[in-house]
Scaffold this motif. Structure first.
Motif, PDB file in Angstrom:
ATOM      1  N   THR A 185       0.817  -1.227   0.000  1.00  0.00           N
ATOM      2  CA  THR A 185       0.000   0.000   0.000  1.00  0.00           C
ATOM      3  C   THR A 185       0.848   1.274   0.000  1.00  0.00           C
ATOM      4  OG1 THR A 185      -0.142  -0.105   2.415  1.00  0.00           O
ATOM      5  CG2 THR A 185      -1.940  -1.116   1.172  1.00  0.00           C
ATOM      6  N   ASP A 186       2.186   1.147  -0.050  1.00  0.00           N
ATOM      7  CA  ASP A 186       3.009   2.352  -0.073  1.00  0.00           C
ATOM      8  C   ASP A 186       2.846   3.062  -1.417  1.00  0.00           C
ATOM      9  OD1 ASP A 186       5.791   1.630  -1.757  1.00  0.00           O
ATOM     10  OD2 ASP A 186       4.786  -0.084  -0.875  1.00  0.00           O
ATOM     11  N   LEU A 187       3.221   4.338  -1.445  1.00  0.00           N
ATOM     12  CA  LEU A 187       2.987   5.156  -2.637  1.00  0.00           C
ATOM     13  C   LEU A 187       3.723   4.634  -3.866  1.00  0.00           C
ATOM     14  CD1 LEU A 187       3.026   8.858  -1.350  1.00  0.00           C
ATOM     15  CD2 LEU A 187       1.106   7.622  -2.377  1.00  0.00           C
ATOM     16  N   ALA A 188       4.990   4.262  -3.730  1.00  0.00           N
ATOM     17  CA  ALA A 188       5.777   3.839  -4.888  1.00  0.00           C
ATOM     18  C   ALA A 188       5.166   2.602  -5.545  1.00  0.00           C
ATOM     19  CB  ALA A 188       7.224   3.575  -4.482  1.00  0.00           C
ATOM     20  N   ASN A 189       4.817   1.592  -4.746  1.00  0.00           N
ATOM     21  CA  ASN A 189       4.202   0.386  -5.306  1.00  0.00           C
ATOM     22  C   ASN A 189       2.840   0.692  -5.920  1.00  0.00           C
ATOM     23  OD1 ASN A 189       5.683  -2.249  -5.032  1.00  0.00           O
ATOM     24  ND2 ASN A 189       5.917  -1.516  -2.929  1.00  0.00           N
ATOM     25  N   GLY A 190       2.079   1.559  -5.253  1.00  0.00           N
ATOM     26  CA  GLY A 190       0.765   1.939  -5.778  1.00  0.00           C
ATOM     27  C   GLY A 190       0.868   2.654  -7.109  1.00  0.00           C
ATOM     28  N   PHE A 191       1.833   3.573  -7.222  1.00  0.00           N
ATOM     29  CA  PHE A 191       2.025   4.305  -8.478  1.00  0.00           C
ATOM     30  C   PHE A 191       2.535   3.376  -9.589  1.00  0.00           C
ATOM     31  CE2 PHE A 191       2.646   8.553  -6.079  1.00  0.00           C
ATOM     32  CZ  PHE A 191       1.293   8.842  -6.199  1.00  0.00           C
ATOM     33  N   LEU A 192       3.398   2.426  -9.231  1.00  0.00           N
ATOM     34  CA  LEU A 192       3.881   1.468 -10.241  1.00  0.00           C
ATOM     35  C   LEU A 192       2.716   0.652 -10.792  1.00  0.00           C
ATOM     36  CD1 LEU A 192       7.205   0.266  -8.578  1.00  0.00           C
ATOM     37  CD2 LEU A 192       7.012   1.341 -10.818  1.00  0.00           C
ATOM     38  N   ASN A 193       1.839   0.174  -9.898  1.00  0.00           N
ATOM     39  CA  ASN A 193       0.668  -0.590 -10.353  1.00  0.00           C
ATOM     40  C   ASN A 193      -0.223   0.262 -11.248  1.00  0.00           C
ATOM     41  OD1 ASN A 193       1.539  -2.755  -8.842  1.00  0.00           O
ATOM     42  ND2 ASN A 193       0.138  -2.391  -7.135  1.00  0.00           N
ATOM     43  N   HIS A 194      -0.504   1.469 -10.795  1.00  0.00           N
ATOM     44  CA  HIS A 194      -1.375   2.399 -11.526  1.00  0.00           C
ATOM     45  C   HIS A 194      -0.781   2.708 -12.903  1.00  0.00           C
ATOM     46  CE1 HIS A 194      -3.772   6.449 -11.257  1.00  0.00           C
ATOM     47  NE2 HIS A 194      -3.638   6.056 -12.514  1.00  0.00           N
ATOM     48  N   GLY A 195       0.503   3.068 -12.912  1.00  0.00           N
ATOM     49  CA  GLY A 195       1.158   3.419 -14.171  1.00  0.00           C
ATOM     50  C   GLY A 195       1.229   2.259 -15.143  1.00  0.00           C
ATOM     51  N   ASN A 196       1.459   1.060 -14.616  1.00  0.00           N
ATOM     52  CA  ASN A 196       1.521  -0.116 -15.491  1.00  0.00           C
ATOM     53  C   ASN A 196       0.195  -0.329 -16.210  1.00  0.00           C
ATOM     54  OD1 ASN A 196       4.149  -0.558 -14.777  1.00  0.00           O
ATOM     55  ND2 ASN A 196       3.721  -2.230 -13.355  1.00  0.00           N
ATOM     56  N   TYR A 197      -0.912  -0.092 -15.524  1.00  0.00           N
ATOM     57  CA  TYR A 197      -2.220  -0.254 -16.172  1.00  0.00           C
ATOM     58  C   TYR A 197      -2.439   0.790 -17.256  1.00  0.00           C
ATOM     59  CZ  TYR A 197      -3.636  -3.961 -13.048  1.00  0.00           C
ATOM     60  OH  TYR A 197      -3.713  -5.168 -12.407  1.00  0.00           O
TER      61      TYR A 197
END
Length: 289
Positions: A185-197
């Protein structure tokens, strides 16, 4: 909507309605983002002109995995079939499929080099393509790609490169405790998931417009639905999504700001054009007898 024999885009406001004419004879694809609708009459005209119509998230790409692009394909269309036929020529041959996988990985490296070398904002954040750690990682991966004997080898070496890129970006943005976890749930992992989509949305658009089904992957699992989308998205993910996910996490930007930054960078670095170029090039490659 259809009005006076033309297809128009209408925006309604309290004071006035604004109309824009869509030149359907010169249009290949229309993507309908959040909050749009289409009439049956307009759909009939678009189909007769051979225009693909897609529903997607805002900015031309979906946000979530459950929000896949849906397509309305004209049933009377006569789109060129050269890309799907070219793709299938090599796809059933393991060696040819591996060769295309290698070509995609080399293109991925070149795109990282091109984008990181050109992007002034990345340089302002101390992300440099000529940093020794990155230069060595990319050179080593480029050399190891050619010696891979099967797709599994390629995937292992790709995973190693990804770890090196994550480590570099995390260190540069003072997030040295970072660990890649799709469920975190940290920001970096969340942004990576979001950006990948977001990248998956562009890849899906590329493949649908060229008429290549998503199941004919070259690296990701052959039995995995949509696997070719992941292969094509990988062409641009490391160059654009990865650094901006870490930069945005450091600056604690909102999801919407991160999304807009990614979409802007896709446009600035012609990510969609690059995907089209690479897929078309491999579809039309000369296969060995």
């Amino acid at each position: 909507m259809q009005k006076d024999g033309r297809v128009l885009y209408l925006t309604e406001s309290k004071d006035e309605n604004l109309y824009w004419n869509i030149p359907i004879a010169n249009t290949t694809v229309i993507l309908l983002g959040t909050g749009t609708s289409i009439t049956q009459a307009a759909m009939r005209m678009l189909a007769s002109a051979g225009v693909l119509v897609g529903f997607c998230g805002g900015g031309g790409t979906p946000l979530f995995s459950g929000c896949e692009i849906e397509w309305l394909t004209p049933q009377s269309e006569y789109r060129p079939t050269e890309y799907i036929q070219g793709w299938l020529k090599f796809w059933f041959d393991d060696a040819q499929r591996l060769a295309v996988g290698k070509a995609f990985q080399q293109a991925r490296i070149e795109y990282i080099r091109r984008v990181w070398d050109k992007d002034r904002e990345l340089k302002a954040e101390n992300i440099f393509i000529d940093d020794s750690a990155i230069a060595n990682a990319l050179d080593s991966y480029a050399n190891n790609i050619e010696s891979a004997e099967k797709v599994g080898d390629l995937l292992q070496r790709e995973a190693l490169l990804a770890k090196q890129l994550y480590r570099y970006a995390a260190k540069t943005t003072q997030q040295s405790e970072f660990t890649r976890d799709h469920q975190a749930t940290d920001l970096a992992n969340g942004f990576l998931n979001h950006g990948n989509y977001l990248a998956y949305g562009l890849a899906a658009t590329t493949l649908w417009v060229l008429g290549i089904p998503h199941g004919f992957a070259v690296m990701h699992g052959k039995t995995r639905r949509g696997a070719l989308v992941f292969d094509v998205a990988d062409l641009v993910k490391d160059a654009i999504i990865l650094p901006w996910a870490f930069i945005s996490a450091k600056e604690k930007t909102s999801e919407q700001e991160f999304r807009q930054q990614c979409l802007q960078k896709f446009t600035e670095h012609k990510a969609l054009d690059f995907m089209f170029e690479q897929v078309k090039q491999q579809a039309l490659r000369e296969t060995q007898p």
